[in-house]
Design a protein around this motif. Sequence first.
Motif: not given
Length: 275
Positions: A185-203
């Motif tokens: 909302r403040a005009g910042k540019k946000i992105g999502v990285c799809c090529d970095i393998p990450v495991i999260h132990a919580s859903m």
Amino acid sequence: MNTSLPPSFSVIICSIDALKFTQASACYERLLADFPHEIIGIHDARSLAEGYNRALRRARGDIVIFSHDDILILDSDFGQKISRRLQDFDILGFAGTHRVIAEKWWHAGLPWVSGAIAHPFFYKQTLLHLMIWTPEPWPLVDGIQGIDGLCIMTRREVAEEIGFDEITFDGFHLYDLDFSFSAWRAGKKIGVCCDIPVIHASMGSYDKEHARYGRLFIEKHKGALPANAQKIDKITGIGALLPNHHALRAVWQEDFIRRSWIAFQRKEDGLDVAA
């Protein structure tokens, strides 16, 4: 951020579990071995927003990573990728949405959600469940409004400008969506990285407390949320079961993920996948 020198990193982890904190810290020590870095642990946070704000006041890095204590990142180029991408973006995450409509980042459903995250499989914890959502454009999806808080990566001046709302979100829910949506909302540019393998132990936990903070989130941002938008109650995407993190890293490649997504779309459209 001075691009003539390698950027420095501050990794902030709120944790009350000594083993998880040690494991997460060791992961970041490996990932950032070629960069100046510090790891700041907060072990008595009154809320995640309060803990993150307190640690941010101590942080000295050019790049700040707000991380859960139960993630494992498997990309040896992590530091290079994040430092390079944050020259063009303000905030990065691993999963997010192009359209925030309510209190859960994924409520808009496909095709609005993007990213890739692996979790231990609910029914058999020895397996890993890789979830993929709209990984286009590969490898970095732009136009994101809100992200999942398992790992929030940003430049320090952006984090200081936006801050975490520890008055409204004085518990352990919605701090992440509020931070990222406020930044958008403040005009910042946000992105999502799809090529970095990450495991999260919580859903994630969507209990009564989450619902209470959800109402606070909607009240705070109601002027920016679309009216009468249809909410998806369960996030969907590609699901793949893998035996271990070695197999996960092997398949977490552009060709596999993009082809899998194309096949998923054809199936959703009722087309012959093999055609």
